[in-house]
Structure formats: C-alpha cells, structure tokens
Design a protein around this motif. Structure first.
Motif, PDB file in Angstrom:
ATOM      1  N   CYS A  13     -14.423 -41.685  45.677  1.00  0.00           N
ATOM      2  CA  CYS A  13     -15.387 -41.026  44.796  1.00  0.00           C
ATOM      3  C   CYS A  13     -16.822 -41.436  45.149  1.00  0.00           C
ATOM      4  O   CYS A  13     -17.763 -40.637  45.032  1.00  0.00           O
ATOM      5  N   MET A  14     -16.968 -42.706  45.562  1.00  0.00           N
ATOM      6  CA  MET A  14     -18.295 -43.246  45.833  1.00  0.00           C
ATOM      7  C   MET A  14     -18.889 -42.702  47.142  1.00  0.00           C
ATOM      8  O   MET A  14     -20.043 -42.975  47.441  1.00  0.00           O
ATOM      9  N   THR A  15     -18.128 -41.926  47.874  1.00  0.00           N
ATOM     10  CA  THR A  15     -18.662 -41.272  49.065  1.00  0.00           C
ATOM     11  C   THR A  15     -19.685 -40.218  48.669  1.00  0.00           C
ATOM     12  O   THR A  15     -20.703 -40.043  49.338  1.00  0.00           O
ATOM     13  N   CYS A  16     -19.423 -39.527  47.559  1.00  0.00           N
ATOM     14  CA  CYS A  16     -20.306 -38.439  47.108  1.00  0.00           C
ATOM     15  C   CYS A  16     -21.076 -38.765  45.838  1.00  0.00           C
ATOM     16  O   CYS A  16     -21.993 -38.029  45.476  1.00  0.00           O
ATOM     17  N   HIS A  17     -20.692 -39.826  45.122  1.00  0.00           N
ATOM     18  CA  HIS A  17     -21.330 -40.182  43.853  1.00  0.00           C
ATOM     19  C   HIS A  17     -21.768 -41.634  43.867  1.00  0.00           C
ATOM     20  O   HIS A  17     -21.152 -42.469  44.520  1.00  0.00           O
ATOM     21  N   VAL A  45     -24.327 -36.611  47.142  1.00  0.00           N
ATOM     22  CA  VAL A  45     -23.870 -35.233  47.296  1.00  0.00           C
ATOM     23  C   VAL A  45     -23.655 -34.638  45.901  1.00  0.00           C
ATOM     24  O   VAL A  45     -24.038 -33.503  45.618  1.00  0.00           O
ATOM     25  N   GLY A  46     -23.046 -35.433  45.029  1.00  0.00           N
ATOM     26  CA  GLY A  46     -22.822 -35.028  43.647  1.00  0.00           C
ATOM     27  C   GLY A  46     -23.744 -35.800  42.730  1.00  0.00           C
ATOM     28  O   GLY A  46     -24.501 -36.667  43.155  1.00  0.00           O
ATOM     29  N   PRO A  47     -23.683 -35.494  41.449  1.00  0.00           N
ATOM     30  CA  PRO A  47     -24.580 -36.149  40.491  1.00  0.00           C
ATOM     31  C   PRO A  47     -24.261 -37.632  40.317  1.00  0.00           C
ATOM     32  O   PRO A  47     -23.145 -38.073  40.578  1.00  0.00           O
ATOM     33  N   LYS A  79     -24.417 -41.725  35.812  1.00  0.00           N
ATOM     34  CA  LYS A  79     -25.242 -41.812  34.602  1.00  0.00           C
ATOM     35  C   LYS A  79     -25.655 -40.419  34.129  1.00  0.00           C
ATOM     36  O   LYS A  79     -25.737 -40.173  32.929  1.00  0.00           O
ATOM     37  N   GLU A  80     -25.922 -39.505  35.057  1.00  0.00           N
ATOM     38  CA  GLU A  80     -26.261 -38.124  34.689  1.00  0.00           C
ATOM     39  C   GLU A  80     -25.060 -37.434  34.034  1.00  0.00           C
ATOM     40  O   GLU A  80     -25.211 -36.702  33.055  1.00  0.00           O
ATOM     41  N   VAL A  81     -23.890 -37.660  34.588  1.00  0.00           N
ATOM     42  CA  VAL A  81     -22.674 -37.061  34.038  1.00  0.00           C
ATOM     43  C   VAL A  81     -22.436 -37.599  32.627  1.00  0.00           C
ATOM     44  O   VAL A  81     -22.164 -36.828  31.693  1.00  0.00           O
ATOM     45  N   GLY A 115     -14.121 -28.816  41.189  1.00  0.00           N
ATOM     46  CA  GLY A 115     -14.964 -27.951  40.383  1.00  0.00           C
ATOM     47  C   GLY A 115     -16.137 -27.447  41.189  1.00  0.00           C
ATOM     48  O   GLY A 115     -16.412 -27.920  42.288  1.00  0.00           O
ATOM     49  N   LYS A 116     -16.837 -26.462  40.614  1.00  0.00           N
ATOM     50  CA  LYS A 116     -18.022 -25.944  41.290  1.00  0.00           C
ATOM     51  C   LYS A 116     -18.955 -25.298  40.286  1.00  0.00           C
ATOM     52  O   LYS A 116     -18.535 -24.878  39.208  1.00  0.00           O
ATOM     53  N   GLY A 117     -20.217 -25.267  40.645  1.00  0.00           N
ATOM     54  CA  GLY A 117     -21.207 -24.560  39.863  1.00  0.00           C
ATOM     55  C   GLY A 117     -21.870 -25.320  38.739  1.00  0.00           C
ATOM     56  O   GLY A 117     -22.906 -24.898  38.257  1.00  0.00           O
ATOM     57  N   VAL A 118     -21.315 -26.425  38.297  1.00  0.00           N
ATOM     58  CA  VAL A 118     -21.899 -27.159  37.175  1.00  0.00           C
ATOM     59  C   VAL A 118     -23.106 -27.980  37.624  1.00  0.00           C
ATOM     60  O   VAL A 118     -24.117 -28.040  36.933  1.00  0.00           O
ATOM     61  N   TRP A 119     -23.025 -28.577  38.796  1.00  0.00           N
ATOM     62  CA  TRP A 119     -24.077 -29.471  39.282  1.00  0.00           C
ATOM     63  C   TRP A 119     -24.773 -28.934  40.534  1.00  0.00           C
ATOM     64  O   TRP A 119     -25.440 -29.675  41.231  1.00  0.00           O
TER      65      TRP A 119
END
Length: 101
Positions: free
Chosen positions: A32-36, A43-45, A48-50, A72-76
C-alpha cells in the motif's frame, strides 16, 4: 485503585501502539505504501486526507475496506487504484488504520 487504573490505561496504550504498528506493517507488506503515505500525496491520496474525508462517516470502514479489496477510481483523481490481494479481515484492519490517521 488509582494505581490499578493507571496500569490498565498503560496496558491499553501498549496494545493500541502495537496494533497501529502491526497495521502499518500490514500496509507495507501489502505494498500500500508504494502509492500512499501517511501525510503526503504520492500516486494516491495521503492517509490523513482519506481520514479527513471520511471523518464522522459510520460506514467508512466498510466503504474503504471494499475499495481496498476491489479497487476504485474517480474519487481521488484519474489514476485508478487496482484491486488488492487482501482478505476481508486484512481490508478491515487496513481501513481502520487509515481512518485513525
């Protein structure tokens, strides 16, 4: 009596700290920490934003666990999050950990 209360609270703190570290370890193990990251967008939010977005949402753990598992897609933004190879229990643990940020 006061000493017993302090001992119980200290033990609870140790358990909670251990759980937080365990869930961070799970996030790392599942890549998960690859993108967050906890406090900055990659890459992703940021987590803390989530957590801020879903604050007060009683269905947030279930919603995020489903997104972690299925993707998922489109939310962030335009970049989709792929499905993750996690169990239902792991997805719930990860969602709970993210929402604690």
């Amino acid at each position: 009596m006061k000493a017993a209360y302090i001992a119980i609270m200290a033990a609870a703190g140790i358990v909670m700290t251990g759980q937080a570290q365990a869930d961070e370890a799970l996030a790392k193990a599942k890549n998960c920490m690859t993108c967050h990251a906890v406090d900055k967008k990659l890459v992703g939010p940021a987590y803390k934003e989530v957590a801020a977005k879903y604050k007060g949402d009683k269905a947030a753990v279930a919603t995020l666990a489903a997104k972690i598992k299925a993707g998922g897609k489109g939310v962030w933004g335009a970049i989709p999050m792929p499905p993750n190879n996690v169990t239902e229990d792991e997805a719930k643990k990860l969602a709970t950990w993210v929402l604690s940020k």
